[in-house]
Structures are given as structure tokens and as C-alpha cells.
Design a protein around this motif. Structure first.
Motif, PDB file in Angstrom:
ATOM      1  N   SER A 364       1.222  -0.978  -0.319  1.00  0.00           N
ATOM      2  CA  SER A 364      -0.022  -0.470   0.073  1.00  0.00           C
ATOM      3  C   SER A 364       0.284   1.139  -0.254  1.00  0.00           C
ATOM      4  N   ASN A 365       1.992   1.314   0.135  1.00  0.00           N
ATOM      5  CA  ASN A 365       3.151   1.653   0.981  1.00  0.00           C
ATOM      6  C   ASN A 365       3.612   2.116  -0.338  1.00  0.00           C
ATOM      7  N   GLU A 366       3.495   1.591  -1.374  1.00  0.00           N
ATOM      8  CA  GLU A 366       5.146   1.295  -2.370  1.00  0.00           C
ATOM      9  C   GLU A 366       4.457   2.849  -3.368  1.00  0.00           C
ATOM     10  N   GLN A 367       5.690   3.622  -3.998  1.00  0.00           N
ATOM     11  CA  GLN A 367       5.569   4.493  -4.269  1.00  0.00           C
ATOM     12  C   GLN A 367       6.156   4.342  -6.229  1.00  0.00           C
ATOM     13  N   VAL A 368       5.334   5.120  -6.762  1.00  0.00           N
ATOM     14  CA  VAL A 368       4.783   4.552  -7.748  1.00  0.00           C
ATOM     15  C   VAL A 368       5.480   6.742  -8.707  1.00  0.00           C
ATOM     16  N   TYR A 369       6.550   7.020  -9.055  1.00  0.00           N
ATOM     17  CA  TYR A 369       6.286   8.100  -9.341  1.00  0.00           C
ATOM     18  C   TYR A 369       6.452   8.414 -10.753  1.00  0.00           C
ATOM     19  N   LEU A 370       5.063   9.792 -10.679  1.00  0.00           N
ATOM     20  CA  LEU A 370       4.803  10.264 -11.799  1.00  0.00           C
ATOM     21  C   LEU A 370       4.775  11.180 -12.519  1.00  0.00           C
ATOM     22  N   GLY A 371       5.226  11.452 -12.319  1.00  0.00           N
ATOM     23  CA  GLY A 371       6.316  12.846 -13.227  1.00  0.00           C
ATOM     24  C   GLY A 371       5.085  14.014 -13.682  1.00  0.00           C
ATOM     25  N   ILE A 372       3.205  14.035 -12.669  1.00  0.00           N
ATOM     26  CA  ILE A 372       2.509  14.910 -13.269  1.00  0.00           C
ATOM     27  C   ILE A 372       1.735  14.673 -12.155  1.00  0.00           C
ATOM     28  N   GLU A 373       1.236  15.831 -11.216  1.00  0.00           N
ATOM     29  CA  GLU A 373       0.341  16.330 -10.313  1.00  0.00           C
ATOM     30  C   GLU A 373      -0.855  15.169 -10.432  1.00  0.00           C
ATOM     31  N   LEU A 374      -0.761  14.262  -9.302  1.00  0.00           N
ATOM     32  CA  LEU A 374      -1.948  12.970  -9.181  1.00  0.00           C
ATOM     33  C   LEU A 374      -3.488  13.668  -9.365  1.00  0.00           C
ATOM     34  N   SER A 376      -4.073  16.406 -11.144  1.00  0.00           N
ATOM     35  CA  SER A 376      -4.702  15.953 -13.089  1.00  0.00           C
ATOM     36  C   SER A 376      -3.697  14.735 -14.215  1.00  0.00           C
ATOM     37  N   ALA A 377      -3.613  13.748 -13.774  1.00  0.00           N
ATOM     38  CA  ALA A 377      -4.046  12.886 -14.275  1.00  0.00           C
ATOM     39  C   ALA A 377      -5.402  11.441 -14.687  1.00  0.00           C
ATOM     40  N   SER A 378      -5.735  11.205 -15.600  1.00  0.00           N
ATOM     41  CA  SER A 378      -6.763  10.806 -16.213  1.00  0.00           C
ATOM     42  C   SER A 378      -6.598   9.212 -15.615  1.00  0.00           C
ATOM     43  N   PRO A 379      -7.779   8.206 -15.883  1.00  0.00           N
ATOM     44  CA  PRO A 379      -7.576   7.494 -14.893  1.00  0.00           C
ATOM     45  C   PRO A 379      -6.648   6.337 -15.863  1.00  0.00           C
ATOM     46  N   ASP A 380      -7.096   6.455 -17.202  1.00  0.00           N
ATOM     47  CA  ASP A 380      -6.089   5.756 -18.449  1.00  0.00           C
ATOM     48  C   ASP A 380      -4.445   6.182 -18.140  1.00  0.00           C
ATOM     49  N   MET A 381      -4.397   7.284 -17.859  1.00  0.00           N
ATOM     50  CA  MET A 381      -3.052   7.570 -18.203  1.00  0.00           C
ATOM     51  C   MET A 381      -2.908   6.910 -16.653  1.00  0.00           C
ATOM     52  N   LEU A 382      -3.221   7.181 -15.547  1.00  0.00           N
ATOM     53  CA  LEU A 382      -2.687   6.488 -14.592  1.00  0.00           C
ATOM     54  C   LEU A 382      -2.630   4.835 -14.624  1.00  0.00           C
ATOM     55  N   ASP A 383      -3.558   4.202 -15.839  1.00  0.00           N
ATOM     56  CA  ASP A 383      -2.860   2.834 -16.018  1.00  0.00           C
ATOM     57  C   ASP A 383      -1.771   2.402 -17.114  1.00  0.00           C
ATOM     58  N   LYS A 384      -1.396   3.875 -17.246  1.00  0.00           N
ATOM     59  CA  LYS A 384      -0.135   3.000 -18.278  1.00  0.00           C
ATOM     60  C   LYS A 384       1.161   4.362 -17.747  1.00  0.00           C
ATOM     61  N   LEU A 385       0.668   4.969 -16.422  1.00  0.00           N
ATOM     62  CA  LEU A 385       2.377   5.362 -15.755  1.00  0.00           C
ATOM     63  C   LEU A 385       2.258   4.001 -14.551  1.00  0.00           C
TER      64      LEU A 385
END
Length: 409
Positions: A364-374, A376-385
């Protein structure tokens, strides 16, 4: 002495020096001179000015103080229409926050619509904090001709209401009412015809009431020997949370809400989710004797059916879930926009119509480095990242609790 308050700035200390007493101002009170000359720090003045005082705008027909915060969604929602008043009436709008300057500046950077407006900060325990006492925000104070003429909410102000209130028309601007601080039966007096009376008790449910701050009050032992349950201006979704007693399951997760129809059970759609969030209700039940909270919430569920033809209940349902697991670890790009997989799954689960997302508790606390603010990210973009960061998805069937809504004809 307010000068002993530890959180005050030097400007505020100077303004408070010598002040031995100030009582919370009431409607009709004159603004004391100490308040007129209290320096307020400007966060983003176009000319680089550091402070203002109310006295700088004493010649304005209206001075409107709006207490707000960057975390207060209702405050932010109502700010644009409040700020627009300056274009159509002789007034000064002063949005006030007690948050750190850098936090307000960050908010303005991320919200371009506010960048051209002036924002201000005040100190906790200062004269302005104690002079305009409040139990919640947003909290809006209207000053006219040096006197307080209204304590209200920002969405209840208009040019016409301001003019009518200033002309002496009492109640032109609806007053802000804190349900928890009121001793009145505010809700039962609105629509007598909707009361359901029985053995000295009653219940009533109706639409929103202007001026009442959303809230819940449960009084199990009134002086009369009875009990009372009140809900003011709550979203239908939150009313269901109270009625079922298990709102943690679905309040922020539309994919844990199912609709029961003649053809069976289906997921909630976007329009229905918006309906649940934006339909506001008021409710009161009175019992002639001491009552339990469990009985009151059970009655609330029954009254949702009686008054709104809505049946809501928590049931165990077999459903498909996308479980996230990290199939491989990837390098961590250098970015400040880093979020836990739990935070990301929370956002994904607020998008109606998608298969619910789960993850093993140990990740649950594993980190994901998005490169953008959470945000502002769409669900499809989050899936991709997520995929790019080495996360894989597996469709599994599980049995979990859901809110089942049946809308009766």
C-alpha cells in the motif's frame, strides 16, 4: 492580553499592543479602531505591497471578509462568484486564510483563475481572529458604513441582497447557521405538511435550506425527555452513509455502489454518482422518549424509502476486482510528483464505471513516480504510468460488501 499569543507575527503584535479586551462582534456592532488599523499580510499584491488595513478601504460601500482555506472545497467553489462582486458594486473583497504564506502561494500557482486576485493571511489568536469568531469555514462577514450587517456564506451574497440588507431589509442576506450551536428546531419548521406524526414523535425530510452549514446533530436526551436527530444540507450519498452505518465502504468509491433494477444489479453510472453527490437533503426525527442512535439511523433508512422512494442497504456481492501487484521494480525518475500506490488506487476508484482496484496490503505504501500531479492525471493515464513503473494487473473475483440502491417507482 492578546500580545501573549505565541503564534502572532510582529505586525499583529504591534497592532494588538495595549488592547486588553475585544469581544466577538455581533450584527449591528461597529468595527473597533484596533481592527480598522490591524495590518493584514498580502500574499500576492500586483504592485508588491506587503500589507493592507481595513482602514485603507473605509470609503467603500461594502467590505467583505471571507475566511477560507486551501483545503476547504466549499470555500474554493464559492470564491470566484464572490470575487466577481467587485466588478459590479463598490466593495472590497478580502479573502483571509491563516495558513502559511507558501501554502497559499502554491495554491494560487496551481489555480490560475485566482492569480489576478489579492489574497491575505491573518494570525491565529489575533484581533481579527477573535473579533470575527466562527466555528467553521467558509465564513463571510459583510461590513457596511463601519458596522457588521451580516455573517453569512459566500454563495448567499449577491448585488441585490447586499443593497437590500444595507437598506435595512432584515434577512435579505440569509444568515449562516451552525446546526450544532443552535437550540432551535430549525428543520421541523420548514415544511409542516411533510411531517409524519405518530405517538408524539415525528420525522420530516426535505430539500436544502439556505444558510445552514452542513452538519449532523444527535441529541439522545433532551430536557423534554425525548431525543432528536437532525441532518442539515447533507448530500444524499452522506445521508445513505448515516442510514447504513457503513459509509466507509462507498463514500469515496462509486465502484462499490450498485443499482438494483428489474433486470438485476448493475454498476452505478457517472450521472447517478453525480446525483448522489449533489442532491442535498435536510432531515429531522423527534422521539418522545430517550432513543438509541442505532434506532434513529434505522428509521432514517426507512424514511429514505418513505419520502424519497430509495431503498439502500449493504450486501455481500461477488464482483470482479483488478488487483495490482508489482511484477518488477523500475528505476525512480527524478521527480517530486511521487505517490503511494494506495493513493493512486484511491483516485482510480473514484471514477464510476471502472472495475474496482485493489492491492496487497504490504504494497500500500509502495511509491509510484508519476512525473505529474495526481489530481491532473486521468484514469487511463494512471493505468499507463503504473504499467511503466512495473505494476501488473490481474482480474480476480471476490466477495465484498457493496451499497445496493433500489429506486422504487
Amino acid at each position: 492580553m492578546f500580545s501573549n499569543a505565541p503564534a502572532q507575527s510582529q505586525d499583529t503584535l504591534g497592532a494588538d499592543a495595549g488592547l486588553t479586551d475585544i469581544k466577538p462582534l455581533q450584527i449591528g456592532d461597529k468595527i473597533p479602531e484596533e481592527l480598522w488599523h490591524l495590518p493584514l499580510q498580502i500574499v500576492n499584491h500586483p504592485d508588491g505591497k506587503d500589507t493592507i488595513t481595513l482602514n485603507d478601504y473605509r470609503d467603500k460601500e461594502f467590505i467583505i471578509l471571507d475566511f477560507w482555506a486551501t483545503w476547504c472545497a466549499p470555500c474554493i467553489k464559492e470564491l470566484p462568484s464572490l470575487l466577481e462582486l467587485k466588478d459590479s458594486i463598490d466593495c472590497k473583497i478580502i479573502p483571509l486564510s491563516d495558513e502559511p504564506t507558501d501554502k497559499i502561494e502554491r495554491f494560487l500557482t496551481n489555480n490560475p483563475m485566482f492569480r489576478q486576485s489579492e489574497f491575505y493571511k491573518y494570525e491565529r489568536g489575533s484581533i481579527i481572529d477573535k473579533g470575527f469568531k466562527r466555528a467553521s469555514i467558509p465564513h463571510t462577514v459583510v461590513i457596511h458604513e463601519g458596522k457588521v450587517i451580516s455573517f453569512t456564506l459566500p454563495n448567499l451574497i449577491s448585488v441585490k441582497k447586499l443593497a437590500d440588507q444595507a437598506a435595512g431589509k432584515s434577512g435579505a442576506i440569509p444568515m449562516k447557521v451552525e446546526l450544532k450551536n443552535s437550540k432551535d428546531d430549525l428543520l421541523t419548521l420548514v415544511l409542516d405538511r411533510d411531517k409524519k406524526i405518530g405517538l408524539g414523535g415525528f420525522s420530516v425530510m426535505f430539500g436544502p435550506i439556505e444558510g445552514i452549514v452542513p452538519g449532523v446533530r444527535w441529541e439522545p436526551e433532551l430536557q423534554t425527555g425525548g431525543a432528536r436527530f437532525q441532518i442539515a444540507n447533507y448530500p444524499l450519498l452522506s445521508v445513505m452513509a448515516l442510514a447504513t452505518g457503513q459509509g466507509h465502504i462507498f463514500l469515496r468509491n462509486p465502484n462499490r455502489i450498485l443499482i438494483r433494477e428489474k433486470g438485476g444489479i448493475r454498476p452505478i453510472n457517472t450521472a447517478e454518482w453525480d446525483w448522489l453527490k449533489h442532491t442535498r437533503l435536510c432531515y429531522e426525527s423527534f422521539y418522545p422518549c430517550v432513543q438509541t442512535y442505532e434506532k434513529a439511523t434505522e428509521d432514517l433508512k426507512g424514511n429514505l424509502l418513505s419520502y424519497r422512494n430509495i431503498d439502500c442497504r449493504i450486501e455481500d456481492v461477488s464482483s470482479e476486482v483488478t488487483e495490482l501487484t508489482r511484477s518488477q521494480k523500475t528505476g525512480h525518475p527524478k521527480t517530486k510528483f511521487c505517490y503511494s500506490v494506495g493513493e493512486i488506487a484511491f483516485v482510480l476508484n473514484q471514477a464510476p464505471g471502472r472495475i474496482p482496484v485493489s492491492y496487497p496490503e504490504n504494497l500500500s505504501n509502495e511509491q509510484v513516480y508519476l512525473g505529474i500531479e495526481l489530481s491532473s492525471a486521468s484514469p487511463d493515464m494512471l493505468d499507463k504510468l503504473l504499467s511503466e513503473q512495473g505494476w501488473s494487473k490481474e482480474l480476480i473475483t471476490t466477495r465484498e460488501k457493496h451499497l445496493i440502491i433500489t429506486k422504487k417507482d
